[in-house]
Write an enzyme that holds these catalytic residues in place. Structure first.
Site, short mmCIF file in Angstrom:
data_model
loop_
_atom_site.label_atom_id
_atom_site.label_comp_id
_atom_site.label_asym_id
_atom_site.label_seq_id
_atom_site.Cartn_x
_atom_site.Cartn_y
_atom_site.Cartn_z
N GLU A 172 32.10 8.05 -19.53
CA GLU A 172 31.40 9.33 -19.58
C GLU A 172 31.16 9.82 -18.15
OE1 GLU A 172 30.80 11.43 -22.15
OE2 GLU A 172 30.48 12.51 -20.28
N LYS A 227 36.74 5.52 -13.55
CA LYS A 227 35.32 5.86 -13.57
C LYS A 227 34.64 5.35 -12.29
CE LYS A 227 31.14 6.78 -14.79
NZ LYS A 227 30.43 7.87 -15.26
N CYS A 283 23.89 5.40 -11.34
CA CYS A 283 25.32 5.04 -11.27
C CYS A 283 25.87 4.75 -9.88
CB CYS A 283 26.14 6.15 -11.89
SG CYS A 283 26.09 6.08 -13.67
C1 UDX Z 1 24.47 4.34 -19.06
C2 UDX Z 1 25.63 3.39 -19.10
O1 UDX Z 1 25.59 2.68 -20.25
C3 UDX Z 1 25.69 2.61 -17.84
O2 UDX Z 1 26.74 1.71 -17.81
C4 UDX Z 1 25.91 3.61 -16.80
O3 UDX Z 1 26.30 3.08 -15.60
C5 UDX Z 1 24.66 4.41 -16.69
O4 UDX Z 1 24.49 5.07 -17.86
P1 UDX Z 1 22.07 4.77 -19.61
O5 UDX Z 1 22.39 5.47 -20.89
O6 UDX Z 1 21.71 5.61 -18.43
O7 UDX Z 1 23.29 3.83 -19.22
O8 UDX Z 1 21.10 3.58 -19.77
P2 UDX Z 1 19.70 3.54 -20.45
O9 UDX Z 1 19.08 4.89 -20.43
O10 UDX Z 1 19.02 2.37 -19.86
O11 UDX Z 1 20.07 3.23 -22.00
C6 UDX Z 1 20.63 2.06 -22.47
C7 UDX Z 1 19.98 1.75 -23.82
O12 UDX Z 1 20.64 0.62 -24.40
C8 UDX Z 1 18.50 1.39 -23.75
O13 UDX Z 1 17.76 2.28 -24.56
C9 UDX Z 1 18.43 -0.05 -24.28
O14 UDX Z 1 17.27 -0.32 -25.03
C10 UDX Z 1 19.68 -0.12 -25.14
N1 UDX Z 1 20.16 -1.49 -25.39
C11 UDX Z 1 20.33 -2.35 -24.38
C12 UDX Z 1 20.43 -1.87 -26.70
O15 UDX Z 1 20.25 -1.11 -27.64
N2 UDX Z 1 20.93 -3.13 -26.92
C13 UDX Z 1 21.11 -4.03 -25.91
O16 UDX Z 1 21.53 -5.17 -26.17
C14 UDX Z 1 20.79 -3.62 -24.60
C1 UDX Z 2 26.75 10.87 -11.34
C2 UDX Z 2 28.15 11.47 -11.49
O1 UDX Z 2 28.15 12.81 -10.96
C3 UDX Z 2 28.57 11.49 -12.95
O2 UDX Z 2 29.89 11.97 -13.08
C4 UDX Z 2 28.47 10.07 -13.48
O3 UDX Z 2 28.81 10.05 -14.86
C5 UDX Z 2 27.09 9.51 -13.29
O4 UDX Z 2 26.73 9.57 -11.91
P1 UDX Z 2 24.27 11.73 -11.71
O5 UDX Z 2 23.88 10.48 -11.00
O6 UDX Z 2 23.60 12.07 -13.00
O7 UDX Z 2 25.84 11.73 -12.01
O8 UDX Z 2 24.01 12.97 -10.74
P2 UDX Z 2 24.80 13.68 -9.54
O9 UDX Z 2 24.70 15.13 -9.75
O10 UDX Z 2 26.14 13.13 -9.34
O11 UDX Z 2 23.88 13.33 -8.29
C6 UDX Z 2 23.73 12.01 -7.80
C7 UDX Z 2 22.89 12.02 -6.56
O12 UDX Z 2 23.58 12.63 -5.48
C8 UDX Z 2 21.57 12.77 -6.69
O13 UDX Z 2 20.56 12.02 -6.05
C9 UDX Z 2 21.83 14.07 -5.98
O14 UDX Z 2 20.66 14.66 -5.45
C10 UDX Z 2 22.76 13.62 -4.88
N1 UDX Z 2 23.63 14.71 -4.37
C11 UDX Z 2 24.55 15.31 -5.18
C12 UDX Z 2 23.53 15.10 -3.04
O15 UDX Z 2 22.70 14.56 -2.27
N2 UDX Z 2 24.36 16.09 -2.58
C13 UDX Z 2 25.28 16.70 -3.37
O16 UDX Z 2 26.00 17.59 -2.87
C14 UDX Z 2 25.38 16.30 -4.71
#
Ligand code: UDX
Ligand code: UDX
Length: 475
Positions: A172, A227, A283
């Protein structure tokens, strides 16, 4: 199987990725039932709350989609086993944090949740099931998932169980704050796999709202690596522009002008060139550390060191901002009050994971500062948790850490503050009335703008000293 034959989808993990992704899927595929499951009961209750303000994730536009789909073809549930057993397709969307101990500690991804989910799927799935990696994972993780799934028992208590699997990678790319638009209009969808029918089955789901030519099909390992590579390239751009911000400050150049000048070169492009307090979010750091670990595991030390530098520069940017604040406030923060505007890692999200605000605030606290913090979407409890590492209820917080006050407005932050540090570029911070704020602050007053977004002319007129990232002290 296949194309068009997916009727029930299960997503394990109701987090920032699983929740919004399945909501948009459900909105666009009325004939498929989507169930998002999670081990966290509170999170599932919040997803099911009638009050949309209580959804566990703040994401513009998400509440309207949930209102349209929840209870129709989108469900949030803790019945994990049941949902797995009924599903034709299962997305793994659990979190993959950095390992905190053991082999690869501090760098490698901890795959314990992915492994646990794969084992559960291996036990509970029935019939032919397509298992899709949604979480960002180290290259070759699909091999682990396959080996768990393909060794699952097909005979239990002398009864033959019909069970077959195919594994796909479908990372994603959504960014928080713009997740709904990113999911509805993605630049591309990436599907990696080695079974054409399964790839087509997933592709046909996306084709309900995404043009076919935007769906890229690759082998499993290219998809997993793409990714990591995409996140590494994006983070690298931020470290590059941030390195230039420091150089601008010492030479009299202006980072906005430089950024604009280089961004108009179509080979470079204008996106992701805003300098700031360093990247945060769940991430970038995790994925690059993972890349660093894997490269060094495969003996590619030069490659590993190259990518590690992106993280080191990011850490340095945050440190240098706190140093600058201390220096300009006469070298000490004892008995001084610093106002912090913004705590989430970027605007339009309540997520604070790896937020630059955490490091900067901790540095300032260490120097003896008193902090008053305001963020329009981050709760008092989360701020306290991030800064003190203890869960504190709203009523107790002011007493438990007397150096931190979580405020409810910009004005409250400014009262008797020696300086205001703008860390997150929430739109409302761009229109602050600095005349009013100046009257509330102690003199001499300072504003440190780490996002280059305040009206500095008005700020100077209001008799406030201004430092802007990538520009320096304004005169
Ligand atoms: C996601 C991706 O999965 C991760 O790899 C990526 O790098 C960041 O984004 P995200 O959706 O942001 O993670 O994570 P989080 O908001 O922590 O949600 C994960 C959920 O999985 C939690 O609600 C947790 O309770 C659940 N979980 C975890 C399960 O249901 N089963 C498990 O065994 C572990
Ligand atoms: C990122 C990737 O963009 C997305 O594709 C991936 O799936 C998850 O990680 P996210 O972390 O949600 O997404 O936000 P993003 O908009 O990428 O910003 C990441 C960080 O970089 C933030 O702290 C933001 O403030 C910073 N940023 C971004 C800068 O400092 N300058 C920029 O020009 C853009």
């Amino acid at each position: 199987m296949l194309t068009g034959s997916i009727k029930k989808v299960c997503c394990i993990g109701a987090g920032y990725v699983g929740g919004p992704s399945m909501a948009v899927f459900a909105d666009n595929c009325k004939n498929i039932q989507f169930t998002v499951v999670d081990i966290n009961k509170d999170r599932i209750s919040a997803w099911n709350d009638d009050d949309f303000k209580k959804l566990p994730i703040f994401e513009p536009g998400l509440d309207q989609i949930i209102a349209r789909t929840r209870g129709k073809n989108l469900f949030f549930s803790t019945e994990i086993k049941k949902s797995i057993s009924e599903a034709d397709m299962i997305f793994l969307s659990v979190n993959t944090p950095i390992k905190i101990s053991g082999l690869g500690a501090g760098k490698a991804s901890d795959l314990k949740f992915i492994e646990a989910s794969a084992r559960l799927v291996a036990e509970e799935a029935r019939g032919f099931t397509i298992v899709v990696e949604k979480s960002t994972l180290p290259v070759k993780t699909a091999e682990t998932i396959k080996s768990i799934l393909f060794s699952s028992q097909t005979i239990k208590n002398d009864i033959q169980i019909d069970r077959k699997f195919s594994v796909l990678s479908n990372p994603e790319f959504l960014a928080e704050g713009t997740a709904i638009n990113d999911l509805e209009n993605p630049d591309r969808v990436l599907i990696g796999g080695d079974d054409d029918d399964s790839i087509e089955a997933l592709s046909s789901i996306y084709e309900n709202w995404i043009q076919k030519d935007k769906i890229i099909k690759t082998n499993l390992w290219s998809s997993e690596l793409s990714k990591l590579a995409a996140n590494a390239f994006l983070a690298q751009r931020i470290s590059s522009i941030n390195s230039m911000s420091a150089f601008c400050e010492v030479t009299g150049a202006n980072i906005n002008e430089v950024s604009n000048a280089i961004g108009t070169d179509s080979r470079i492009g204008s996106k992701f060139l805003s300098s700031g307090p360093g990247f945060g979010g769940s991430c970038f750091k995790k994925d690059i550390l993972n890349l660093v670990y894997l490269c060094s595991f495969y003996g590619l030390d030069e490659v590993s060191n190259y990518w590690e530098q992106v993280i080191l520069l990011n850490d340095w940017q945050q440190k240098r901002i706190s140093h600058l604040i201390i220096q300009n406030l006469f070298g000490t923060l004892a008995e001084k009050k610093i106002g912090i505007l913004g705590f989430s890692f970027k605007a339009n999200t309540n997520d604070t994971r790896q937020s630059p605000a955490i490091k900067i605030c901790k540095d300032l606290l260490e120097e003896g500062a008193e902090l008053s913090i305001y963020d329009p979407k981050v709760s008092m409890e989360t701020i306290n948790l991030e800064l003190t590492n203890t869960s504190i209820s709203q009523d107790e917080s002011k007493f438990s850490n007397e150096k931190i006050t979580v405020c409810e407005s910009i004005d409250e932050v400014a009262v008797n503050a020696d300086a205001i540090v703008l860390i997150t570029d929430w739109p409302l911070f761009k229109n602050i009335n600095w005349d009013t704020i100046s009257k509330l602050m102690r003199k001499p007053s300072w504003v440190f703008d780490t996002r280059n977004c305040i009206d500095d002319v008005q700020c100077l007129k209001a008799n406030i000293n201004v430092w802007k990232l990538g520009v320096g002290i304004l005169r």
